[in-house]
Design a protein around this motif. Structure first.
Motif, PDB file in Angstrom:
ATOM      1  N   PHE A   1      -5.090   9.647   1.270  1.00 42.23           N
ATOM      2  CA  PHE A   1      -5.635   8.543   0.500  1.00 42.23           C
ATOM      3  C   PHE A   1      -4.741   7.312   0.677  1.00 42.23           C
ATOM      4  O   PHE A   1      -3.514   7.399   0.554  1.00 42.23           O
TER       5      PHE A   1
ATOM      6  N   LYS B   1      -3.553  -2.123  -8.502  1.00 45.56           N
ATOM      7  CA  LYS B   1      -4.348  -1.390  -7.516  1.00 45.56           C
ATOM      8  C   LYS B   1      -5.735  -2.015  -7.411  1.00 45.56           C
ATOM      9  O   LYS B   1      -6.419  -2.220  -8.401  1.00 45.56           O
TER      10      LYS B   1
ATOM     11  N   ARG C   1      -8.926   2.232  -3.248  1.00 40.53           N
ATOM     12  CA  ARG C   1      -8.435   3.488  -2.695  1.00 40.53           C
ATOM     13  C   ARG C   1      -9.444   3.974  -1.669  1.00 40.53           C
ATOM     14  O   ARG C   1     -10.649   3.954  -1.910  1.00 40.53           O
TER      15      ARG C   1
ATOM     16  N   TYR D   1       0.852  -1.190   0.000  1.00 33.99           N
ATOM     17  CA  TYR D   1       0.000   0.000   0.000  1.00 33.99           C
ATOM     18  C   TYR D   1       0.881   1.230   0.000  1.00 33.99           C
ATOM     19  O   TYR D   1       2.071   1.179   0.339  1.00 33.99           O
TER      20      TYR D   1
ATOM     21  N   HIS E   1      -3.857   3.836  -0.931  1.00 34.31           N
ATOM     22  CA  HIS E   1      -3.945   3.077  -2.178  1.00 34.31           C
ATOM     23  C   HIS E   1      -3.473   1.656  -1.891  1.00 34.31           C
ATOM     24  O   HIS E   1      -2.341   1.455  -1.437  1.00 34.31           O
TER      25      HIS E   1
END
Length: 336
Positions: free
Chosen positions: A318, A327, A330, A283, A320
């Motif tokens: 944020f 990904k 989010r 992340y 992610h």
């Protein structure tokens, strides 16, 4: 005469070896619910690291749980897990461990184990005579509790009282047991800081769980002191309460709803919790301008991640989340 660098390496090793052996553990509990088929494991220690407390926890899905603590050795734990997987009873596992200790000396070890046994749960415990005082273990039909390096035996006795007197799920009873232990110096090494411990965990495996690795169970909470002193058992309670309330109402049909982030807003530790279909391998956290403020690779895919945000500036960020560089979600968090 100039001292050889090898001298310092050897000296460092000799000084650190006792600390490694002394490291694990303090107070913990294993328990099962023979009606629901749930298996639980919880504990705490005065080690302030992510794997400080939870390292002792071994859950064999559909079978039971065992903790290996006091002069903790990972080989003993691996052997204990293999014996449980092979079908040994809790008492048979502990007897085997005593006779086959990886260091040929079980006098300072402490073990607790419990299994479902087709609805007729069994438990067993062992405390070697050379465990650090105070030490004690207690067993019941579906639970076993033990501790060492304690301020008093009451830590374990109060855990049992809280476990037995709490109505609700196995998780509720385990959380109550941890609260029963809470007092300054429950692990005597934490007395000067005025806290019970420095890391704590609570894990419950449901009958339909398929992965018992840390962070992958239906309930898998882990807290530890990071950049400031706080009471880990209260932090564990906060995480337990928040997750219980959040997951009951979580809508997994919405985009990114495979993930729940809590507490949000936060000041201390942010927990990322995903369902079983979304495992995180890495992340990164960015601020509102897109600047990366933190990033991390996860050694093995997890359903639960914990992020220290105590030193973050107030504002929105944020998170992610990635699985193998792809990904998958989010989430926005507010630090206040």
């Amino acid at each position: 005469m100039k001292t050889s660098p090898l001298y310092f390496i050897i000296l460092y090793s000799l000084l650190c070896l006792p600390l490694i052996g002394f490291a694990q553990h303090t107070f913990s509990i294993v328990a099962v619910d023979p009606v629901t088929g749930e298996i639980g494991s919880a504990g705490a220690t005065c080690l302030a690291s992510e794997d400080g407390a939870q390292d002792i926890s071994a859950i064999v899905l559909g079978t039971g749980a065992i903790h290996t603590q006091s002069f903790w050795n990972p080989i003993n734990q691996q052997n204990a897990t293999k014996r449980m997987e092979a079908g040994d009873s809790p008492q048979e596992i502990i007897d085997w461990l005593i006779q086959n200790d990886t260091d040929n000396d079980s006098s300072a070890r402490q073990y607790i184990a419990v299994d479902l046994n087709n609805g007729e749960s069994r438990s067993a415990a062992y405390s070697g005579a050379d465990c650090f005082k105070e030490f004690i273990h207690i067993t019941g039909p579906n639970y076993a509790i033990a501790g060492n390096i304690l301020i008093s035996e009451d830590v374990i006795k109060d855990m049992e009282t809280a476990f037995l007197n709490t109505q609700g799920s196995l998780a509720d009873k385990l959380m109550a047991a941890m609260q029963g232990a809470k007092r300054p110096g429950a692990d005597i090494r934490c007395l000067n800081d005025g806290i019970s411990s420095a890391s704590a965990f609570l894990r419950v495996a449901a009958p339909d769980d398929t992965n018992s690795e840390y962070g992958a169970l239906s309930l898998d909470l882990n807290v530890w002191i990071t950049t400031t002193i706080f009471e880990p058992i209260d932090a564990l309670q906060d995480a337990y309460d928040y997750q219980s309330n959040t997951l009951e109402t979580a809508d997994y049909t919405k985009e990114d709803a495979n993930f729940v982030v809590f507490p949000n807003p936060s000041q201390n530790i942010v927990t990322i919790r995903s369902n079983k279909n979304a495992l995180v391998t890495s992340y990164e956290i960015t601020n509102v301008t897109g600047k990366v403020v933190d990033q991390r690779k996860v050694h093995s895919p997890k359903n639960s991640l914990y992020i220290d945000v105590m030193n973050y500036n107030k504002g929105f960020y944020f998170i992610h989340m990635y699985h193998n560089s792809v990904k998958i979600a989010r989430k926005k968090i507010l630090i206040n």
